[in-house]
Design an enzyme around this catalytic site. Structure first.
Site, PDB file in Angstrom:
ATOM      1  N   CYS A  27      -1.847   3.862  -1.471  1.00  0.00           N
ATOM      2  CA  CYS A  27      -1.611   4.052  -0.037  1.00  0.00           C
ATOM      3  C   CYS A  27      -2.594   5.095   0.466  1.00  0.00           C
ATOM      4  O   CYS A  27      -2.763   6.133  -0.162  1.00  0.00           O
ATOM      5  CB  CYS A  27      -0.169   4.523   0.186  1.00  0.00           C
ATOM      6  N   LEU A  28      -3.232   4.819   1.588  1.00  0.00           N
ATOM      7  CA  LEU A  28      -4.213   5.772   2.121  1.00  0.00           C
ATOM      8  C   LEU A  28      -3.557   7.106   2.489  1.00  0.00           C
ATOM      9  O   LEU A  28      -4.234   8.122   2.562  1.00  0.00           O
ATOM     10  CB  LEU A  28      -4.931   5.185   3.340  1.00  0.00           C
ATOM     11  N   GLY A  37      -5.203  -2.178   4.223  1.00  0.00           N
ATOM     12  CA  GLY A  37      -4.233  -2.215   5.297  1.00  0.00           C
ATOM     13  C   GLY A  37      -4.013  -0.834   5.878  1.00  0.00           C
ATOM     14  O   GLY A  37      -4.281   0.174   5.216  1.00  0.00           O
ATOM     15  N   HIS A  79       3.723  -3.877   2.646  1.00  0.00           N
ATOM     16  CA  HIS A  79       3.463  -2.435   2.532  1.00  0.00           C
ATOM     17  C   HIS A  79       3.327  -1.804   3.926  1.00  0.00           C
ATOM     18  O   HIS A  79       3.931  -0.772   4.214  1.00  0.00           O
ATOM     19  CB  HIS A  79       2.182  -2.223   1.699  1.00  0.00           C
ATOM     20  N   GLU A  80       2.546  -2.459   4.796  1.00  0.00           N
ATOM     21  CA  GLU A  80       2.317  -1.894   6.134  1.00  0.00           C
ATOM     22  C   GLU A  80       3.581  -1.959   6.991  1.00  0.00           C
ATOM     23  O   GLU A  80       3.860  -1.046   7.761  1.00  0.00           O
ATOM     24  CB  GLU A  80       1.151  -2.606   6.833  1.00  0.00           C
ATOM     25  N   HIS A 100       5.746   0.937   6.428  1.00  0.00           N
ATOM     26  CA  HIS A 100       5.334   2.155   7.158  1.00  0.00           C
ATOM     27  C   HIS A 100       6.010   2.245   8.528  1.00  0.00           C
ATOM     28  O   HIS A 100       6.253   3.336   9.030  1.00  0.00           O
ATOM     29  CB  HIS A 100       3.816   2.162   7.368  1.00  0.00           C
ATOM     30  N   GLN A 102       0.148   5.841  10.357  1.00  0.00           N
ATOM     31  CA  GLN A 102      -0.796   6.507   9.455  1.00  0.00           C
ATOM     32  C   GLN A 102      -1.946   7.183  10.199  1.00  0.00           C
ATOM     33  O   GLN A 102      -2.678   7.978   9.616  1.00  0.00           O
ATOM     34  CB  GLN A 102      -1.375   5.509   8.447  1.00  0.00           C
TER      35      GLN A 102
END
Ligand SMILES: [Zn+2]
Length: 169
Positions: free
Chosen positions: A90-91, A48, A132-133, A136, A53
């Site tokens: 998480c990226l 995701g 999760h996204e 953000h 991000q």
């Protein structure tokens, strides 16, 4: 956006803490961003990615847990059921993984890639990735979803991330 090189922003970048703006509609510009986000997510082998991000403070997310990409704008959770705790990465926080409690099943309302209002039901991993996204988009990171001691044990790594000693790639 045009011709820009999209790259993943990591912990310490202020854009990750901003509240993202809703989009008016999904047009060619937004579709291009969705496609770029999908590419970046796939390159980084993530499941995701949220627009903040990649430095763009808009309410847009891409999720793919192996069932094909889901591209949503202005996503809103309208229903959630059950809960499950599982490890999440998480990226924007390379090298960090944290146990996070999430709803097991959710229903999300959003605009899709074709600017249609859709209602999406997701369970387990897909539900986790979407939650999760969506986090953000309000500037929330997994480190905010954990207890004091588990965050304490991460402080050194978080400081290194902030200092730019860790890069996504
Ligand atoms: Zn993330």
């Amino acid at each position: 956006l045009k011709g820009s090189k999209v790259e993943i922003r990591t912990y310490g970048d202020p854009v990750l803490r901003k509240k993202a703006e809703p989009v008016d509609s999904v047009g060619p510009e937004e579709q291009k961003l969705f496609d770029e986000m999908e590419q970046v997510m796939n390159c980084a082998q993530g499941v995701g990615l949220a627009a903040p991000q990649v430095g763009i403070s808009k309410q847009m997310i891409v999720v793919d847990v192996g069932q094909g990409p889901l591209k949503l704008a202005n996503p809103k959770i309208i229903k959630s059921e059950g809960s499950k705790v599982a490890e999440e990465g998480c990226l924007s926080l390379p090298g960090v993984s944290i146990k996070v409690k999430r709803a097991f099943k959710i229903t999300v309302e959003a605009l899709n890639y074709d600017n249609q209002k859709v209602s999406v039901e997701a369970g387990d991993l897909a539900a986790r990735a979407i939650q999760h996204e969506i986090d953000h988009l309000s500037g929330t990171l997994i480190v905010d979803r954990t207890g004091f001691w588990s965050k304490f044990s991460l402080l050194k790594k978080l400081r290194q991330l902030k200092d730019g000693k860790w890069k996504a790639y």
